[in-house]
Write an enzyme that holds these catalytic residues in place. Sequence first.
Site, PDB file in Angstrom:
ATOM      1  N   THR A 150       6.878  -8.357 -16.286  1.00  0.00           N
ATOM      2  CA  THR A 150       6.164  -7.359 -15.472  1.00  0.00           C
ATOM      3  C   THR A 150       7.152  -6.358 -14.891  1.00  0.00           C
ATOM      4  N   GLY A 163      -1.054  -2.273   0.405  1.00  0.00           N
ATOM      5  CA  GLY A 163       0.155  -3.095   0.360  1.00  0.00           C
ATOM      6  C   GLY A 163       1.238  -2.330  -0.395  1.00  0.00           C
ATOM      7  N   VAL A 164       2.224  -3.053  -0.912  1.00  0.00           N
ATOM      8  CA  VAL A 164       3.359  -2.391  -1.557  1.00  0.00           C
ATOM      9  C   VAL A 164       2.960  -1.546  -2.762  1.00  0.00           C
ATOM     10  N   ILE A 165       2.155  -2.124  -3.670  1.00  0.00           N
ATOM     11  CA  ILE A 165       1.803  -1.367  -4.881  1.00  0.00           C
ATOM     12  C   ILE A 165       0.975  -0.142  -4.507  1.00  0.00           C
ATOM     13  N   ASP A 177       7.139 -15.401  -9.698  1.00  0.00           N
ATOM     14  CA  ASP A 177       5.768 -15.138  -9.230  1.00  0.00           C
ATOM     15  C   ASP A 177       4.833 -16.322  -9.456  1.00  0.00           C
ATOM     16  N   HIS A 199      31.922   7.970   9.169  1.00  0.00           N
ATOM     17  CA  HIS A 199      31.117   9.082   9.680  1.00  0.00           C
ATOM     18  C   HIS A 199      31.296  10.310   8.802  1.00  0.00           C
ATOM     19  N   LYS A 237       9.639   2.900 -10.281  1.00  0.00           N
ATOM     20  CA  LYS A 237      10.768   3.584  -9.644  1.00  0.00           C
ATOM     21  C   LYS A 237      11.148   4.860 -10.397  1.00  0.00           C
ATOM     22  N   GLU A 267      -7.370   0.125   3.430  1.00  0.00           N
ATOM     23  CA  GLU A 267      -6.706  -1.162   3.681  1.00  0.00           C
ATOM     24  C   GLU A 267      -7.581  -2.016   4.599  1.00  0.00           C
TER      25      GLU A 267
HETATM   26  P1  FAD Z   1       7.205 -11.663 -14.865  1.00  0.00           P
HETATM   27  O1  FAD Z   1       8.113 -10.526 -14.698  1.00  0.00           O
HETATM   28  O2  FAD Z   1       5.752 -11.429 -14.638  1.00  0.00           O
HETATM   29  O3  FAD Z   1       7.430 -12.214 -16.334  1.00  0.00           O
HETATM   30  C1  FAD Z   1       6.684 -13.277 -16.835  1.00  0.00           C
HETATM   31  C2  FAD Z   1       6.732 -13.252 -18.358  1.00  0.00           C
HETATM   32  O4  FAD Z   1       6.134 -14.454 -18.851  1.00  0.00           O
HETATM   33  C3  FAD Z   1       5.940 -12.107 -18.979  1.00  0.00           C
HETATM   34  O5  FAD Z   1       6.716 -11.477 -19.970  1.00  0.00           O
HETATM   35  C4  FAD Z   1       4.723 -12.802 -19.599  1.00  0.00           C
HETATM   36  O6  FAD Z   1       4.248 -12.153 -20.750  1.00  0.00           O
HETATM   37  C5  FAD Z   1       5.304 -14.156 -19.960  1.00  0.00           C
HETATM   38  N1  FAD Z   1       4.310 -15.245 -20.090  1.00  0.00           N
HETATM   39  C6  FAD Z   1       3.237 -15.503 -19.327  1.00  0.00           C
HETATM   40  N2  FAD Z   1       2.606 -16.624 -19.752  1.00  0.00           N
HETATM   41  C7  FAD Z   1       3.307 -17.073 -20.823  1.00  0.00           C
HETATM   42  C8  FAD Z   1       3.173 -18.179 -21.698  1.00  0.00           C
HETATM   43  N3  FAD Z   1       2.205 -19.089 -21.561  1.00  0.00           N
HETATM   44  N4  FAD Z   1       4.074 -18.309 -22.702  1.00  0.00           N
HETATM   45  C9  FAD Z   1       5.076 -17.433 -22.875  1.00  0.00           C
HETATM   46  N5  FAD Z   1       5.266 -16.374 -22.067  1.00  0.00           N
HETATM   47  C10 FAD Z   1       4.391 -16.191 -21.044  1.00  0.00           C
HETATM   48  N6  FAD Z   1       9.485  -6.487  -7.383  1.00  0.00           N
HETATM   49  C11 FAD Z   1      10.635  -6.067  -6.821  1.00  0.00           C
HETATM   50  O7  FAD Z   1      11.471  -6.900  -6.459  1.00  0.00           O
HETATM   51  N7  FAD Z   1      10.894  -4.735  -6.633  1.00  0.00           N
HETATM   52  C12 FAD Z   1      10.010  -3.786  -7.021  1.00  0.00           C
HETATM   53  O8  FAD Z   1      10.278  -2.595  -6.834  1.00  0.00           O
HETATM   54  C13 FAD Z   1       8.787  -4.194  -7.620  1.00  0.00           C
HETATM   55  N8  FAD Z   1       7.874  -3.283  -8.018  1.00  0.00           N
HETATM   56  C14 FAD Z   1       6.721  -3.711  -8.620  1.00  0.00           C
HETATM   57  C15 FAD Z   1       5.783  -2.762  -9.001  1.00  0.00           C
HETATM   58  C16 FAD Z   1       4.609  -3.157  -9.603  1.00  0.00           C
HETATM   59  C17 FAD Z   1       3.586  -2.125 -10.028  1.00  0.00           C
HETATM   60  C18 FAD Z   1       4.371  -4.540  -9.845  1.00  0.00           C
HETATM   61  C19 FAD Z   1       3.106  -4.996 -10.532  1.00  0.00           C
HETATM   62  C20 FAD Z   1       5.284  -5.493  -9.453  1.00  0.00           C
HETATM   63  C21 FAD Z   1       6.473  -5.089  -8.829  1.00  0.00           C
HETATM   64  N9  FAD Z   1       7.416  -5.999  -8.400  1.00  0.00           N
HETATM   65  C22 FAD Z   1       8.561  -5.582  -7.794  1.00  0.00           C
HETATM   66  C23 FAD Z   1       7.202  -7.452  -8.557  1.00  0.00           C
HETATM   67  C24 FAD Z   1       7.991  -7.965  -9.797  1.00  0.00           C
HETATM   68  O9  FAD Z   1       7.567  -7.265 -10.935  1.00  0.00           O
HETATM   69  C25 FAD Z   1       7.750  -9.451  -9.968  1.00  0.00           C
HETATM   70  O10 FAD Z   1       8.039 -10.131  -8.763  1.00  0.00           O
HETATM   71  C26 FAD Z   1       8.626 -10.005 -11.074  1.00  0.00           C
HETATM   72  O11 FAD Z   1       8.364  -9.371 -12.300  1.00  0.00           O
HETATM   73  C27 FAD Z   1       8.402 -11.506 -11.226  1.00  0.00           C
HETATM   74  O12 FAD Z   1       9.229 -11.981 -12.231  1.00  0.00           O
HETATM   75  P2  FAD Z   1       8.878 -13.289 -13.064  1.00  0.00           P
HETATM   76  O13 FAD Z   1      10.042 -13.536 -13.945  1.00  0.00           O
HETATM   77  O14 FAD Z   1       8.423 -14.352 -12.154  1.00  0.00           O
HETATM   78  O15 FAD Z   1       7.583 -12.900 -13.944  1.00  0.00           O
HETATM   79  P1  NAD Z   2       0.035  -6.920  -1.416  1.00  0.00           P
HETATM   80  O1  NAD Z   2      -0.322  -8.295  -1.030  1.00  0.00           O
HETATM   81  O2  NAD Z   2       1.340  -6.360  -1.028  1.00  0.00           O
HETATM   82  O3  NAD Z   2      -1.051  -5.908  -0.848  1.00  0.00           O
HETATM   83  C1  NAD Z   2      -2.418  -6.047  -1.058  1.00  0.00           C
HETATM   84  C2  NAD Z   2      -3.130  -5.355   0.075  1.00  0.00           C
HETATM   85  O4  NAD Z   2      -4.512  -5.328  -0.212  1.00  0.00           O
HETATM   86  C3  NAD Z   2      -2.943  -6.104   1.400  1.00  0.00           C
HETATM   87  O5  NAD Z   2      -2.425  -5.221   2.349  1.00  0.00           O
HETATM   88  C4  NAD Z   2      -4.343  -6.583   1.715  1.00  0.00           C
HETATM   89  O6  NAD Z   2      -4.612  -6.628   3.094  1.00  0.00           O
HETATM   90  C5  NAD Z   2      -5.203  -5.540   1.000  1.00  0.00           C
HETATM   91  N1  NAD Z   2      -6.585  -5.979   0.729  1.00  0.00           N
HETATM   92  C6  NAD Z   2      -7.019  -7.202   0.365  1.00  0.00           C
HETATM   93  N2  NAD Z   2      -8.371  -7.209   0.255  1.00  0.00           N
HETATM   94  C7  NAD Z   2      -8.795  -5.952   0.559  1.00  0.00           C
HETATM   95  C8  NAD Z   2     -10.062  -5.323   0.638  1.00  0.00           C
HETATM   96  N3  NAD Z   2     -11.196  -5.999   0.405  1.00  0.00           N
HETATM   97  N4  NAD Z   2     -10.137  -4.021   0.962  1.00  0.00           N
HETATM   98  C9  NAD Z   2      -8.990  -3.327   1.242  1.00  0.00           C
HETATM   99  N5  NAD Z   2      -7.758  -3.882   1.189  1.00  0.00           N
HETATM  100  C10 NAD Z   2      -7.656  -5.165   0.848  1.00  0.00           C
HETATM  101  O7  NAD Z   2      -0.196  -6.871  -2.999  1.00  0.00           O
HETATM  102  P2  NAD Z   2       0.119  -5.721  -4.050  1.00  0.00           P
HETATM  103  O8  NAD Z   2       0.330  -4.423  -3.385  1.00  0.00           O
HETATM  104  O9  NAD Z   2      -0.953  -5.843  -5.068  1.00  0.00           O
HETATM  105  O10 NAD Z   2       1.490  -6.204  -4.662  1.00  0.00           O
HETATM  106  C11 NAD Z   2       1.587  -7.495  -5.300  1.00  0.00           C
HETATM  107  C12 NAD Z   2       2.984  -8.042  -5.268  1.00  0.00           C
HETATM  108  O11 NAD Z   2       3.859  -7.240  -6.033  1.00  0.00           O
HETATM  109  C13 NAD Z   2       3.541  -8.088  -3.876  1.00  0.00           C
HETATM  110  O12 NAD Z   2       3.527  -9.443  -3.457  1.00  0.00           O
HETATM  111  C14 NAD Z   2       4.930  -7.582  -3.961  1.00  0.00           C
HETATM  112  O13 NAD Z   2       5.852  -8.549  -3.579  1.00  0.00           O
HETATM  113  C15 NAD Z   2       5.128  -7.172  -5.419  1.00  0.00           C
HETATM  114  N6  NAD Z   2       5.618  -5.774  -5.426  1.00  0.00           N
HETATM  115  C16 NAD Z   2       6.815  -5.482  -4.839  1.00  0.00           C
HETATM  116  C17 NAD Z   2       7.255  -4.169  -4.792  1.00  0.00           C
HETATM  117  C18 NAD Z   2       8.563  -3.868  -4.153  1.00  0.00           C
HETATM  118  O14 NAD Z   2       9.329  -4.775  -3.894  1.00  0.00           O
HETATM  119  N7  NAD Z   2       8.879  -2.607  -3.897  1.00  0.00           N
HETATM  120  C19 NAD Z   2       6.478  -3.151  -5.307  1.00  0.00           C
HETATM  121  C20 NAD Z   2       5.257  -3.470  -5.863  1.00  0.00           C
HETATM  122  C21 NAD Z   2       4.853  -4.789  -5.923  1.00  0.00           C
END
Ligand code: FAD
Ligand code: NAD
Length: 451
Positions: free
Chosen positions: A40, A176-178, A305, A437, A50, A197
């Site tokens: 992901t 939230g963050v996304i 995750d 500075h 980013k 929110e």
């Molecule tokens: P993943 O990255 O989800 O990888 C899991 C892999 O396992 C995938 O390739 C999937 O296809 C594979 N898989 C699943 N099931 C199976 C199976 N049964 N067999 C084989 N393969 C399988 N985090 C940050 O720290 N900073 C950020 O700026 C940030 N921005 C984000 C923005 C968005 C839009 C999103 C959605 C997430 C963001 N995150 C960010 C969160 C971050 O992407 C996840 O926390 C991270 O990818 C988790 O890593 P992981 O290795 O646990 O799983």
């Molecule tokens: P999140 O948990 O950060 O935010 C979800 C938001 O949705 C919460 O604020 C929640 O209160 C709100 N919500 C829930 N039900 C609702 C409703 N019925 N109506 C309105 N609002 C509602 O989840 P996300 O933004 O989907 O991100 C998922 C994960 O991805 C996060 O846990 C984060 O750690 C990771 N992520 C990280 C980054 C980063 O590090 N910069 C960026 C993107 C994602």
Amino acid sequence: MTAFDLIIIGAGPGGYETALLAAEHGKKVLLVNGDRLGGTCLNEGCIPTKCMVRDAEVVNLCRNSDEFGVKEVNYLVDFNKVVERKAQVVNQLRDGIAAMLAKAKVTVVGGMATFKTDTVVTVGEEEFTAPHIIIATGSSSKALPIPGADQPWCLDSTGVLNLDYVPASLVIVGGGVIGLEFASVFNAFGSEVTVIEFMKNIAPTFDSDISKRLKQSLSKRGVKIITGAAVKRMEQTEDYQILTTYELKGKEESVTSTDLLMAVGRKPNVDGLNLEAAGVEYSPKGIVVDDNMRTNVPHIYAIGDVNARMMLAHVASYQGRRALNAIDGVSDSIRFDVVPSALFTDPECAMAGLTEEQCKAAGIDIKIGKSFFRANGKALAAGEPDGLCKLIFDAQTEALIGAHIMGAQAALLAQQCCDMITARRTRKEIVETIFGHPTLSEVLLTAAQSV
Ligand code: FAD
Ligand code: NAD
């Protein structure tokens, strides 16, 4: 059946980084991945978002160029180029991962892995075995169980990343963050953005001083933010607009948009693993693990995750390092209580350690120091006066225990604080450290001095 020392399921930042480390430690590693290498984070998370954050910064710089004495800058957003640049960065990094895995002699198999027993994993027709298995299957977007959530126009973050146009108007369910990162990006590109929110503050996991200030900053830039509102339903109107209805203070209200993003959290990927065959305990909230990322089956671990402890890419990688250490019987000093976390909005927000709310809940007596970017020379010189730095110290020991920043380069500053918290630096030690500075880091010094 082919035998390995270690099988890792999932090649996101948890899985592939751990595979490289294990190979470095001399293990024969199998990495099974169902989708593209990088998971992901690389393909539909951290990196593509980013890229867009940077594009949005450039647009904002062009828009505000006259502030820097550069007049009459004509600019036009070519969204095709935005999409192309994002793909190019992602592809380059994915090729890099493939090359590193090949060099480390990690065996990579494409396909979905399923447990046959607690030591045997199948991928299609093939069977593999290992004395240790790490599950790193990541997470997927959650959707609210409300009318409209199953419609193709209700996009998740991947859907929005795949858009090849700038929405005229975008409603984002979930502040939230996304939700907030996309709100900031599409606001810069010119979309009319509304964030709805449920909680009383946006970015509820951040310190409330930061979330309140971020709300002010984004609102000033034209993002409409509605908090304390529960979205009830979404429907498409006759003219293909999306009507989102929410309840606010007991009254139903609605907003219309051309596009809609639902970003209300993510759910661990446990379906299809057949965890029952291995006897691994899990719930819809994720796979249950101890502090070594070990499941109830002692030779099976779950990192990233999929255990839902903290859904961040760097946490996934460090949990993998911890699991590997546990397999090898080695102890480490990784501090999962001091994780830097950033929100890449404009302005950026970031934190490390405890929030004021967490300290209060834990009954920790604290002292707080604050400083403002508008009083920092480097911030003003860069045209970035919007920002706050809040440092939290333990009242008894004066050790830094929390840092919360909104403003330019907040993520970097939070990393500096992460180092200081890990080293248990006290307020006196911080104040007696020489800060260069003019630097943005001086906001930390000024905050520590202000206690
Ligand atoms: P993943 O990255 O989800 O990888 C899991 C892999 O396992 C995938 O390739 C999937 O296809 C594979 N898989 C699943 N099931 C199976 C199976 N049964 N067999 C084989 N393969 C399988 N985090 C940050 O720290 N900073 C950020 O700026 C940030 N921005 C984000 C923005 C968005 C839009 C999103 C959605 C997430 C963001 N995150 C960010 C969160 C971050 O992407 C996840 O926390 C991270 O990818 C988790 O890593 P992981 O290795 O646990 O799983
Ligand atoms: P999140 O948990 O950060 O935010 C979800 C938001 O949705 C919460 O604020 C929640 O209160 C709100 N919500 C829930 N039900 C609702 C409703 N019925 N109506 C309105 N609002 C509602 O989840 P996300 O933004 O989907 O991100 C998922 C994960 O991805 C996060 O846990 C984060 O750690 C990771 N992520 C990280 C980054 C980063 O590090 N910069 C960026 C993107 C994602």
